[in-house]
Design a protein around this motif. Sequence first.
Motif, PDB file in Angstrom:
ATOM      1  N   ARG A  89      12.155 -10.385  11.559  1.00  0.00           N
ATOM      2  CA  ARG A  89      13.168 -10.547  12.710  1.00  0.00           C
ATOM      3  C   ARG A  89      12.534 -10.768  14.118  1.00  0.00           C
ATOM      4  O   ARG A  89      13.317 -11.727  14.751  1.00  0.00           O
ATOM      5  CB  ARG A  89      14.067  -9.447  12.293  1.00  0.00           C
ATOM      6  N   MET A  90      11.746 -10.006  14.360  1.00  0.00           N
ATOM      7  CA  MET A  90      11.109 -10.166  15.620  1.00  0.00           C
ATOM      8  C   MET A  90      10.284 -11.422  15.846  1.00  0.00           C
ATOM      9  O   MET A  90      10.522 -12.163  16.967  1.00  0.00           O
ATOM     10  CB  MET A  90      10.118  -9.037  16.073  1.00  0.00           C
ATOM     11  N   LYS A  91       9.686 -11.740  14.946  1.00  0.00           N
ATOM     12  CA  LYS A  91       9.009 -13.219  14.898  1.00  0.00           C
ATOM     13  C   LYS A  91       9.978 -14.416  15.159  1.00  0.00           C
ATOM     14  O   LYS A  91       9.814 -15.292  15.811  1.00  0.00           O
ATOM     15  CB  LYS A  91       7.997 -13.492  13.888  1.00  0.00           C
ATOM     16  N   ALA A  92      10.957 -14.190  14.475  1.00  0.00           N
ATOM     17  CA  ALA A  92      12.230 -15.330  14.513  1.00  0.00           C
ATOM     18  C   ALA A  92      12.947 -15.231  15.755  1.00  0.00           C
ATOM     19  O   ALA A  92      12.966 -16.361  16.292  1.00  0.00           O
ATOM     20  CB  ALA A  92      13.257 -15.053  13.247  1.00  0.00           C
ATOM     21  N   THR A  94      11.671 -13.942  18.486  1.00  0.00           N
ATOM     22  CA  THR A  94      10.765 -14.772  19.620  1.00  0.00           C
ATOM     23  C   THR A  94      10.680 -16.003  19.564  1.00  0.00           C
ATOM     24  O   THR A  94      10.632 -16.715  20.775  1.00  0.00           O
ATOM     25  CB  THR A  94       9.474 -13.862  19.460  1.00  0.00           C
ATOM     26  N   ALA A  95      10.568 -16.674  18.419  1.00  0.00           N
ATOM     27  CA  ALA A  95      10.302 -17.988  18.354  1.00  0.00           C
ATOM     28  C   ALA A  95      11.717 -18.681  19.105  1.00  0.00           C
ATOM     29  O   ALA A  95      11.429 -19.912  19.660  1.00  0.00           O
ATOM     30  CB  ALA A  95       9.944 -18.481  17.035  1.00  0.00           C
ATOM     31  N   ASN A  96      12.897 -18.264  18.645  1.00  0.00           N
ATOM     32  CA  ASN A  96      13.990 -18.927  19.080  1.00  0.00           C
ATOM     33  C   ASN A  96      14.257 -18.804  20.582  1.00  0.00           C
ATOM     34  O   ASN A  96      14.404 -19.926  21.194  1.00  0.00           O
ATOM     35  CB  ASN A  96      15.278 -18.052  18.425  1.00  0.00           C
ATOM     36  N   PRO A 113       3.068 -10.669  30.567  1.00  0.00           N
ATOM     37  CA  PRO A 113       4.468  -9.793  31.000  1.00  0.00           C
ATOM     38  C   PRO A 113       5.479  -9.745  29.791  1.00  0.00           C
ATOM     39  O   PRO A 113       6.270  -8.786  29.530  1.00  0.00           O
ATOM     40  CB  PRO A 113       4.845 -10.689  32.018  1.00  0.00           C
ATOM     41  N   LEU A 114       5.445 -10.721  28.805  1.00  0.00           N
ATOM     42  CA  LEU A 114       6.295 -10.707  27.706  1.00  0.00           C
ATOM     43  C   LEU A 114       6.082  -9.883  26.843  1.00  0.00           C
ATOM     44  O   LEU A 114       6.808  -9.123  25.983  1.00  0.00           O
ATOM     45  CB  LEU A 114       6.378 -12.008  27.002  1.00  0.00           C
ATOM     46  N   ALA A 115       4.718  -9.080  26.719  1.00  0.00           N
ATOM     47  CA  ALA A 115       4.448  -7.931  25.709  1.00  0.00           C
ATOM     48  C   ALA A 115       5.336  -6.695  26.167  1.00  0.00           C
ATOM     49  O   ALA A 115       5.375  -5.934  25.037  1.00  0.00           O
ATOM     50  CB  ALA A 115       2.957  -7.749  25.890  1.00  0.00           C
ATOM     51  N   PRO A 118      11.263  -5.649  24.913  1.00  0.00           N
ATOM     52  CA  PRO A 118      11.606  -4.940  23.684  1.00  0.00           C
ATOM     53  C   PRO A 118      12.023  -6.011  22.697  1.00  0.00           C
ATOM     54  O   PRO A 118      12.828  -6.948  23.182  1.00  0.00           O
ATOM     55  CB  PRO A 118      12.606  -3.974  23.961  1.00  0.00           C
ATOM     56  N   GLY A 119      11.604  -6.122  21.613  1.00  0.00           N
ATOM     57  CA  GLY A 119      12.221  -7.216  20.606  1.00  0.00           C
ATOM     58  C   GLY A 119      11.364  -8.488  20.466  1.00  0.00           C
ATOM     59  O   GLY A 119      11.684  -9.130  19.458  1.00  0.00           O
ATOM     60  N   LEU A 120      10.492  -8.677  21.297  1.00  0.00           N
ATOM     61  CA  LEU A 120       9.579 -10.104  21.219  1.00  0.00           C
ATOM     62  C   LEU A 120       8.511  -9.355  20.431  1.00  0.00           C
ATOM     63  O   LEU A 120       7.674  -8.504  20.500  1.00  0.00           O
ATOM     64  CB  LEU A 120       9.338 -10.222  22.538  1.00  0.00           C
ATOM     65  N   PHE A 121       7.939 -10.408  19.662  1.00  0.00           N
ATOM     66  CA  PHE A 121       6.592 -10.358  19.018  1.00  0.00           C
ATOM     67  C   PHE A 121       5.672 -11.432  19.363  1.00  0.00           C
ATOM     68  O   PHE A 121       5.978 -12.698  19.040  1.00  0.00           O
ATOM     69  CB  PHE A 121       6.846 -10.382  17.458  1.00  0.00           C
ATOM     70  N   LEU A 122       4.480 -11.115  19.933  1.00  0.00           N
ATOM     71  CA  LEU A 122       3.473 -12.106  20.453  1.00  0.00           C
ATOM     72  C   LEU A 122       2.478 -12.343  19.411  1.00  0.00           C
ATOM     73  O   LEU A 122       1.327 -12.114  19.688  1.00  0.00           O
ATOM     74  CB  LEU A 122       3.139 -11.517  21.702  1.00  0.00           C
TER      75      LEU A 122
END
Length: 169
Positions: A89-92, A94-96, A113-115, A118-122
């Motif tokens: 879910r986090m990957k989808a 983040t890609a979105n 900075p995106l790291a 919350p909720g993003l997956f790098l």
Amino acid sequence: MQILRGFVLLGAVTLVFPMAPVTAEEEFPLAINVRQMHMETALTAARAAMAACRAEGIQVGVTVVDRRGTEQVVLRDVVAPHLTLAVSRMKAYTANEMSVATSVLEEDGPDSPLAHVPGLFLGAGGVPIEAGGVYYGAIGVSGASTGLQDEACARAGAEAVQIELEMSL
């Protein structure tokens, strides 16, 4: 008195910043048409991603989100760990949100900075779903031993619906 000051101020602003008439080229539509994937299309993408991973002997979780980042389809293979659902879910998502494959974001990793959002997956494993210049959402896969394997399965899912989406335009 207060009203009079308001009119004087409005008159002064109009003299300094005169309002130009709107031409036909500058007019905006009153509504915007937004194309969305049908639930069956999102399910086709998720199943194709899962099938691509199964062909490699990998059990995964798959999430397809719409263009707003809301889950449209969530699948978990029989023995895939429960954690694969949250990570896919986090990957989808983040890609979105970034409109790019998440492997592109992996390069900066913890220094980005995106790291700290919350909720993003790098890390690799999420790809956008686009067709014919129209953005539909994204797909994320989790459960393989590497993010690049996850991403290959996610791409297979996105590609499985791309032609049908293009033909619907």
